[in-house]
Write a protein that holds these residues in place. Structure first.
Motif, mmCIF file in Angstrom:
data_model
loop_
_atom_site.group_PDB
_atom_site.id
_atom_site.type_symbol
_atom_site.label_atom_id
_atom_site.label_comp_id
_atom_site.label_asym_id
_atom_site.label_seq_id
_atom_site.Cartn_x
_atom_site.Cartn_y
_atom_site.Cartn_z
ATOM 1 N N ARG A 85 0.655 -1.040 0.029
ATOM 2 C CA ARG A 85 0.017 0.066 -0.050
ATOM 3 C C ARG A 85 0.567 1.291 -0.028
ATOM 4 O O ARG A 85 1.961 1.408 0.665
ATOM 5 C CB ARG A 85 -0.766 0.026 1.264
ATOM 6 N N VAL A 86 0.471 2.264 -0.844
ATOM 7 C CA VAL A 86 1.110 3.392 -0.881
ATOM 8 C C VAL A 86 0.748 4.624 0.335
ATOM 9 O O VAL A 86 -0.576 4.637 0.615
ATOM 10 C CB VAL A 86 0.797 4.240 -2.090
ATOM 11 N N PRO A 87 1.749 4.746 1.125
ATOM 12 C CA PRO A 87 1.168 5.311 2.601
ATOM 13 C C PRO A 87 0.747 6.869 2.173
ATOM 14 O O PRO A 87 0.897 7.485 1.130
ATOM 15 C CB PRO A 87 2.783 5.376 3.388
ATOM 16 N N ASP A 88 -0.275 7.198 2.972
ATOM 17 C CA ASP A 88 -0.824 8.486 2.751
ATOM 18 C C ASP A 88 0.086 9.837 3.267
ATOM 19 O O ASP A 88 -0.600 10.384 4.346
ATOM 20 C CB ASP A 88 -2.237 8.250 3.557
ATOM 21 N N TYR A 89 1.284 9.612 2.993
ATOM 22 C CA TYR A 89 2.038 10.650 3.554
ATOM 23 C C TYR A 89 1.810 12.017 2.612
ATOM 24 O O TYR A 89 1.560 11.924 1.436
ATOM 25 C CB TYR A 89 3.492 10.426 3.303
ATOM 26 N N GLU A 90 1.752 13.138 3.208
ATOM 27 C CA GLU A 90 1.695 14.275 2.332
ATOM 28 C C GLU A 90 2.946 14.726 2.060
ATOM 29 O O GLU A 90 4.220 14.568 2.544
ATOM 30 C CB GLU A 90 1.223 15.561 3.459
ATOM 31 N N LEU A 91 3.113 15.341 0.619
ATOM 32 C CA LEU A 91 4.448 15.568 0.115
ATOM 33 C C LEU A 91 4.267 17.385 0.221
ATOM 34 O O LEU A 91 3.414 18.117 -0.252
ATOM 35 C CB LEU A 91 4.540 15.569 -1.403
ATOM 36 N N ARG A 92 5.495 17.919 0.839
ATOM 37 C CA ARG A 92 5.414 19.114 1.204
ATOM 38 C C ARG A 92 6.739 19.713 0.475
ATOM 39 O O ARG A 92 7.721 19.148 0.342
ATOM 40 C CB ARG A 92 5.368 19.446 2.332
ATOM 41 N N ALA A 93 6.538 21.188 0.137
ATOM 42 C CA ALA A 93 7.475 21.909 -0.453
ATOM 43 C C ALA A 93 8.019 22.965 0.489
ATOM 44 O O ALA A 93 7.230 23.769 0.783
ATOM 45 C CB ALA A 93 7.613 22.389 -1.948
ATOM 46 N N LYS A 94 9.498 22.929 0.762
ATOM 47 C CA LYS A 94 9.771 23.929 1.722
ATOM 48 C C LYS A 94 10.570 25.029 0.798
ATOM 49 O O LYS A 94 11.252 24.656 0.215
ATOM 50 C CB LYS A 94 10.938 23.587 2.858
ATOM 51 N N THR A 95 10.438 26.212 1.262
ATOM 52 C CA THR A 95 11.202 27.250 0.348
ATOM 53 C C THR A 95 12.422 28.008 1.264
ATOM 54 O O THR A 95 12.513 27.750 2.572
ATOM 55 C CB THR A 95 10.001 28.543 0.003
ATOM 56 N N ALA A 96 13.243 28.737 0.546
ATOM 57 C CA ALA A 96 14.172 29.320 1.322
ATOM 58 C C ALA A 96 13.791 30.532 2.358
ATOM 59 O O ALA A 96 14.510 30.502 3.479
ATOM 60 C CB ALA A 96 14.989 30.172 0.297
ATOM 61 N N ASP A 97 12.743 31.001 2.458
ATOM 62 C CA ASP A 97 12.267 31.988 3.319
ATOM 63 C C ASP A 97 11.310 31.134 4.464
ATOM 64 O O ASP A 97 10.777 31.991 5.349
ATOM 65 C CB ASP A 97 11.413 32.911 2.664
ATOM 66 N N GLY A 98 11.502 29.834 4.595
ATOM 67 C CA GLY A 98 10.795 29.110 5.586
ATOM 68 C C GLY A 98 9.251 28.827 5.398
ATOM 69 O O GLY A 98 8.903 27.834 6.090
ATOM 70 N N ILE A 110 -1.576 5.820 -7.925
ATOM 71 C CA ILE A 110 -2.199 4.474 -7.419
ATOM 72 C C ILE A 110 -1.987 4.427 -5.905
ATOM 73 O O ILE A 110 -1.525 5.466 -5.268
ATOM 74 C CB ILE A 110 -0.975 3.492 -7.995
ATOM 75 N N ARG A 111 -2.853 3.551 -5.655
ATOM 76 C CA ARG A 111 -3.151 3.531 -4.054
ATOM 77 C C ARG A 111 -2.194 2.221 -3.466
ATOM 78 O O ARG A 111 -2.096 2.200 -2.266
ATOM 79 C CB ARG A 111 -4.614 3.099 -3.711
ATOM 80 N N SER A 112 -2.013 1.253 -4.325
ATOM 81 C CA SER A 112 -1.013 0.393 -3.975
ATOM 82 C C SER A 112 -0.106 -0.112 -5.082
ATOM 83 O O SER A 112 -0.564 0.135 -6.245
ATOM 84 C CB SER A 112 -1.720 -1.030 -3.525
ATOM 85 N N ALA A 113 1.002 -0.422 -4.696
ATOM 86 C CA ALA A 113 2.039 -0.914 -5.579
ATOM 87 C C ALA A 113 2.256 -2.319 -5.872
ATOM 88 O O ALA A 113 2.441 -2.844 -4.791
ATOM 89 C CB ALA A 113 3.517 -0.412 -5.250
#
Length: 593
Positions: A85-98, A110-113
């Motif tokens: 199962r593909v974990p329900d992690y959030e993908l976040r982008a962090k910028t140089a100013d925090g 996909i939901r599972s690999a």
């Protein structure tokens, strides 16, 4: 300034060229070595869970007039023997100013690999922000919403400083991402053992549109059949950008160790002079609305820049060769149009004055021979004449109903070219092109350095040989008699005509199949004022639908001649006439008074 993919997890790794030479030449490369270098420097996989690994494929960081678009595509690999199962992690982008932005997952993720599989996951966010952002890292975050307050754990971090495609304003700075024309490269972002080489670029026209047609050689250095990924080329003249898709539609596969061509059509303004060409890969993100309706958001990510020579197009991969009369023409072995069992040779190319119309007609005759034991479709290749000044004249193919070459037999096909009266035809390049693989555009398969034979003075003596390859005709004698017809209708009218009697000697010099579409012998009657008052085509075949040319006496009637009186001082002119898709092309062979 935007720096295109350094030596990081998002690196676009391209093999360095070892050969030197002119910018127009295709440089010598070692595809296997390139593939090894690409694999060694390819973006690395990082462990996301005990069984799943991720690799960042591409990043978009594009600022528009009213927003900033951030798109990320990652590869997910399951090397275990079980579905995961593909974990329900959030993908976040962090910028140089925090600042930290959470990207939305694509509805198509996909939901599972599956076991031993590799897939792509897409993420996207649009910020209502007119200022550019500088990305520093990507974070995979596990958020537990079942407790209060919620808890967050950063499961994986990937540094991405200085990476991301900034759209049409992006500037390549990494030297590994900038290649001169003709140098081979690989795309590590595709994870495929494919080597690309730009080999030809030409300016062509599709209706009222100007198109740069780029031909790319692709070689599969791997051990399995691969599908060539969809690429887009972006031509730039220093100010404007012009994108062009691949001409070949649908999926294009390439076998192990195979080489093949793909083509791109970059539409530009008529006077555009391209300086660079960017290689882009398309990405997509799928959203759904409140009603569950899906909509796709597409964008492109730059991978590589190809630098063109200043001021002119680079030399073609197919260079002209001095042509020896009637020798077999060597075609590009990678072309997909010419059957290797068909021998093609140029019989001759002649240049003829067209009286009173201000141009000349050049006619090239080709001999096609089927060497095999089975019928082969007649190759409908294209032909064009190029002058030393760079002017091109497209050839009009002889109209033909013949669709196949019979085993062991030979046919003749003619092409006609309309050229200015000032052209002398001494130093021409005759290009033969594939008109099917990149239709509606053409791709050069062979180029011949030729000289068009100028039209000789027409024959005037009885018994002179007139050449209609593979036929030779001699007019031993001729005579003409005037006729009068009475037409009774509302008013009685007289119409004038002529009866032409000729004694001919017709010989076929080579064993070549001739059908009703073969060129004709045109006879024309010209009055004392120089006006053509009647003409008629004579065929070398019985099925030609008109009078057949045979050895011996033939009689031809010209009825309903448009003249107010009979002329006793007629001149007989004889032409070779070729019917093409754009009309009839003819050359004057004889004038008898």
């Amino acid at each position: 300034m935007y720096r295109m993919w350094g030596k990081t997890a998002l690196a676009l790794t391209l093999a360095l060229a070892a050969a030197s030479g002119s910018a127009g030449a295709v440089r010598a490369e070692q595809p296997e070595q390139q593939a090894q270098e690409a694999a060694a420097n390819a973006p690395v996989y990082q462990a996301l869970t005990d069984a799943l690994q991720v690799q960042v494929k591409s990043i978009l960081n594009e600022r528009t007039s009213d927003s900033v678009k951030i798109g990320v595509v990652v590869r997910l690999k399951n090397e275990s023997n079980d579905n995961r199962r593909v974990p329900d992690y959030e993908l976040r982008a962090k910028t140089a100013d925090g600042a930290v932005y959470t990207l939305l997952p694509s509805a198509g993720n996909i939901r599972s690999a599956l076991a031993q599989s590799e897939n792509e996951l897409s993420y996207f966010v649009k910020l209502d922000n007119k200022k550019p952002v500088r990305l520093t890292e990507l974070q995979w975050v596990d958020v537990d919403w079942n407790v209060y307050p919620k808890t967050e754990n950063v499961m994986l971090t990937t540094p991405v400083s200085g990476q991301g495609w900034a759209g049409s304003d992006a500037v390549f700075q990494d030297p590994a991402s900038i290649k001169p024309w003709g140098e081979s490269f690989t795309l590590a972002s595709s994870n495929l053992p494919l080597t690309y080489t730009p080999v030809d670029i030409s300016k062509q026209y599709d209706g009222q549109k100007t198109e740069y047609i780029v031909k790319m050689l692709v070689e599969n250095t791997g051990e399995s059949t691969e599908t060539i990924p969809a690429l887009i080329l972006e031509g730039k003249d220093g100010q404007s950008s012009f994108q062009g898709p691949r001409v070949e539609q649908g999926s294009v596969t390439i076998e192990p160790k195979e080489k093949r061509y793909i083509h791109f059509a970059v539409g530009t303004e008529q006077d555009t002079v391209l300086k660079t060409i960017n290689v882009l890969t398309p990405e997509s993100f799928v959203t759904t609305d409140a009603k569950g309706q899906a909509a796709s958001v597409g964008y492109n990510v730059g991978r590589l820049q190809i630098v063109l020579p200043d001021g002119e197009l680079p030399a073609s991969q197919i260079q002209p060769v001095d042509y020896a009369g009637s020798s077999i023409i060597s075609f590009d072995p990678l072309n997909k149009m010419m059957n290797p069992d068909v021998n093609v040779s140029l019989v001759d190319i002649t240049m003829n004055e067209s009286q009173g119309v201000g141009y000349k007609t050049a006619v090239a005759k080709f001999k096609l021979t089927n060497k095999s034991q089975a019928p082969i479709p007649v190759p409908a290749f294209g032909a064009e004449l190029n002058t030393p000044e760079g002017i091109s004249y497209s050839g009009s193919r002889q109209v033909s109903s013949s669709k196949q070459l019979m085993p062991g037999l030979t046919q003749v096909v003619s092409y006609a070219f309309i050229i200015p009266s000032s052209e002398q035809g001494n130093h021409l390049v005759l290009k033969l092109s594939d008109t099917q693989s990149a239709a509606p555009f053409k791709s050069t398969m062979a180029a011949l350095s030729v000289a068009a034979v100028p039209q000789p003075e027409p024959k005037t003596g009885m018994g002179d040989t007139l050449s209609f390859y593979p036929f030779e005709v001699k007019v031993d004698s001729w005579s003409i008699a005037a006729t009068t017809n009475v037409v009774t209708a509302a008013n009685t009218q007289l119409t004038y005509g002529y009866k032409l009697k000729m004694h001919l000697d017709v010989q076929q010099t080579d064993n070549i199949v001739v059908d009703q579409d073969f060129s004709k012998m045109k006879v024309a009657l010209v009055d004392s004022a120089g006006r053509t008052v009647a003409e008629q085509n004579l065929s070398f075949t019985q099925s030609g639908g008109v009078n057949q040319l045979v050895t011996g006496e033939i009689n031809i009637r010209f009825d309903n001649v448009k003249a107010e009186q009979q002329d006793n001082n007629m001149t007989l002119q004889i032409y070779e006439a070729v019917s093409t898709e754009f009309g009839e092309a003819k050359r004057l062979l004889a004038v008898y008074k």
